[in-house]
Design a protein around this motif. Structure first.
Motif, PDB file in Angstrom:
ATOM      1  N   SER A  25      90.404 -39.904 -91.340  1.00 14.24           N
ATOM      2  CA  SER A  25      90.100 -41.137 -92.078  1.00 14.24           C
ATOM      3  C   SER A  25      89.251 -42.014 -91.177  1.00 14.24           C
TER       4      SER A  25
ATOM      5  N   ARG B 209      88.797 -45.222 -92.285  1.00 11.19           N
ATOM      6  CA  ARG B 209      89.140 -46.553 -92.788  1.00 11.19           C
ATOM      7  C   ARG B 209      89.720 -47.378 -91.640  1.00 11.19           C
TER       8      ARG B 209
ATOM      9  N   LEU C  42      96.230 -45.180 -91.574  1.00  6.75           N
ATOM     10  CA  LEU C  42      97.551 -44.688 -91.183  1.00  6.75           C
ATOM     11  C   LEU C  42      97.494 -43.250 -90.658  1.00  6.75           C
ATOM     12  N   SER C  43      96.456 -42.535 -91.017  1.00  2.78           N
ATOM     13  CA  SER C  43      96.326 -41.148 -90.533  1.00  2.78           C
ATOM     14  C   SER C  43      96.384 -41.078 -89.015  1.00  2.78           C
TER      15      SER C  43
ATOM     16  N   TYR D 250      92.272 -39.578-101.108  1.00  4.38           N
ATOM     17  CA  TYR D 250      91.415 -40.617-101.678  1.00  4.38           C
ATOM     18  C   TYR D 250      90.932 -40.101-103.038  1.00  4.38           C
ATOM     19  N   ASN D 251      91.234 -40.838-104.078  1.00  2.00           N
ATOM     20  CA  ASN D 251      90.776 -40.469-105.427  1.00  2.00           C
ATOM     21  C   ASN D 251      91.070 -39.007-105.771  1.00  2.00           C
ATOM     22  N   GLY D 252      92.296 -38.632-105.533  1.00  6.74           N
ATOM     23  CA  GLY D 252      92.718 -37.283-105.903  1.00  6.74           C
ATOM     24  C   GLY D 252      92.077 -36.181-105.086  1.00  6.74           C
TER      25      GLY D 252
ATOM     26  N   GLY E 230     100.613 -42.740-102.594  1.00  8.86           N
ATOM     27  CA  GLY E 230     101.255 -42.293-103.839  1.00  8.86           C
ATOM     28  C   GLY E 230     102.288 -41.209-103.622  1.00  8.86           C
TER      29      GLY E 230
HETATM   30  C1  LIG Z   1      89.190 -45.137-101.453  1.00 14.79           C
HETATM   31  C2  LIG Z   1      90.674 -44.873-101.495  1.00 14.79           C
HETATM   32  C3  LIG Z   1      91.176 -44.020-102.464  1.00 14.79           C
HETATM   33  C4  LIG Z   1      92.544 -43.739-102.521  1.00 14.79           C
HETATM   34  N1  LIG Z   1      93.018 -42.870-103.478  1.00 14.79           N
HETATM   35  C5  LIG Z   1      94.330 -42.539-103.469  1.00 14.79           C
HETATM   36  C6  LIG Z   1      94.826 -41.537-104.358  1.00 14.79           C
HETATM   37  O1  LIG Z   1      94.093 -40.908-105.121  1.00 14.79           O
HETATM   38  N2  LIG Z   1      96.159 -41.248-104.338  1.00 14.79           N
HETATM   39  C7  LIG Z   1      97.023 -41.894-103.481  1.00 14.79           C
HETATM   40  O2  LIG Z   1      98.216 -41.600-103.484  1.00 14.79           O
HETATM   41  N3  LIG Z   1      96.571 -42.823-102.588  1.00 14.79           N
HETATM   42  C8  LIG Z   1      95.250 -43.159-102.564  1.00 14.79           C
HETATM   43  N4  LIG Z   1      94.773 -44.076-101.652  1.00 14.79           N
HETATM   44  C9  LIG Z   1      95.690 -44.665-100.687  1.00 14.79           C
HETATM   45  C10 LIG Z   1      95.756 -43.841 -99.391  1.00 14.79           C
HETATM   46  O3  LIG Z   1      96.475 -42.661 -99.633  1.00 14.79           O
HETATM   47  C11 LIG Z   1      96.374 -44.715 -98.308  1.00 14.79           C
HETATM   48  O4  LIG Z   1      95.385 -45.633 -97.856  1.00 14.79           O
HETATM   49  C12 LIG Z   1      97.007 -44.035 -97.121  1.00 14.79           C
HETATM   50  O5  LIG Z   1      97.288 -45.032 -96.175  1.00 14.79           O
HETATM   51  C13 LIG Z   1      96.275 -42.926 -96.385  1.00 14.79           C
HETATM   52  O6  LIG Z   1      94.957 -43.238 -95.988  1.00 14.79           O
HETATM   53  P1  LIG Z   1      94.503 -43.845 -94.552  1.00 14.79           P
HETATM   54  O7  LIG Z   1      94.767 -42.819 -93.490  1.00 14.79           O
HETATM   55  O8  LIG Z   1      93.062 -44.161 -94.690  1.00 14.79           O
HETATM   56  O9  LIG Z   1      95.363 -45.060 -94.293  1.00 14.79           O
HETATM   57  C14 LIG Z   1      93.413 -44.363-101.595  1.00 14.79           C
HETATM   58  C15 LIG Z   1      92.890 -45.235-100.608  1.00 14.79           C
HETATM   59  C16 LIG Z   1      91.536 -45.474-100.557  1.00 14.79           C
HETATM   60  C17 LIG Z   1      91.000 -46.371 -99.466  1.00 14.79           C
END
Ligand SMILES: Cc1cc2nc3c(=O)[nH]c(=O)nc-3n(C[C@H](O)[C@H](O)[C@H](O)COP(=O)(O)O)c2cc1C
Length: 179
Positions: A8, A10, A14-15, A78-80, A112
């Protein structure tokens, strides 16, 4: 050497905390590792010119993939699917030698309830295409913000146990393939 990819870019993702946990546990087992944090990819890599010529700052990433005896990718949903940066990173790697024949394993995470299952299964298809050797056990982490405290420490004992079982299994898999 085991290469751990936090997939990630971002800010405050959290990754990186899940990847950090795996890195510390790998080191505790006396195994060398490299952490590739996709937040730290050189911004110049995003230039279209990078398909032909990579910035010098990408070399440590490329080397850590080529030298890896095992790869663990920590992959959010992200977005499935997986984040675009994760696929772009793979697209930037030297073809065909990168990933080919490398034992590879995945940890999915998501806010999710499906814990990154879709992200992991879609990325497994990409790694399969690149002839990686996929480890059959995966870890999926649903509702991931609830598993970490404010400083990013993994506080959920059941999750820690699952990740350790996964890590030990994968290290054994990588050793067995190395012969
Ligand atoms: C652009 C975007 C799309 C995301 N789409 C989903 C998704 O499809 N399903 C879900 O469970 N979480 C979704 N999330 C939440 C991420 O799973 C969440 O941010 C989580 O912390 C893991 O990502 P990270 O490592 O960037 O923090 C989305 C987050 C972002 C920023």
């Amino acid at each position: 050497m085991i290469t751990i990819i936090s997939a990630s870019n971002r800010p405050e993702n959290l990754s990186q905390h899940i990847a950090g946990f795996l890195a510390r546990e790998t080191e505790a087992r006396g195994i060398e590792y490299r952490m590739l944090d996709l937040q730290k990819l050189p911004p110049e890599l995003m230039s279209p010119g990078s398909y032909a010529s990579k910035p010098a700052e990408f070399q440590p990433f490329q080397k850590a993939v080529l030298k890896a005896r095992g790869i663990i990718m920590v992959l959010p949903e992200y977005n499935g699917s997986f984040p675009g940066i994760a696929k772009y990173f793979v697209d930037m790697l030297q073809f065909p030698e990168s990933l080919s024949g490398v034992p590879s394993a995945f940890v999915g995470l998501a806010a999710g309830r499906w814990g990154g299952l879709r992200a992991v299964e879609q990325m497994e298809m990409v790694f399969q295409y690149r002839k990686a050797h996929l480890y059959g056990n995966r870890v999926f982490l649903p509702a991931v913000p609830k598993l970490l405290d404010d400083s990013g420490t993994l506080t959920d004992q059941e999750t820690r146990d699952r990740l350790l079982q996964f890590l030990d299994g994968f290290l054994g898999f990588a050793r067995a393939l190395a012969g």
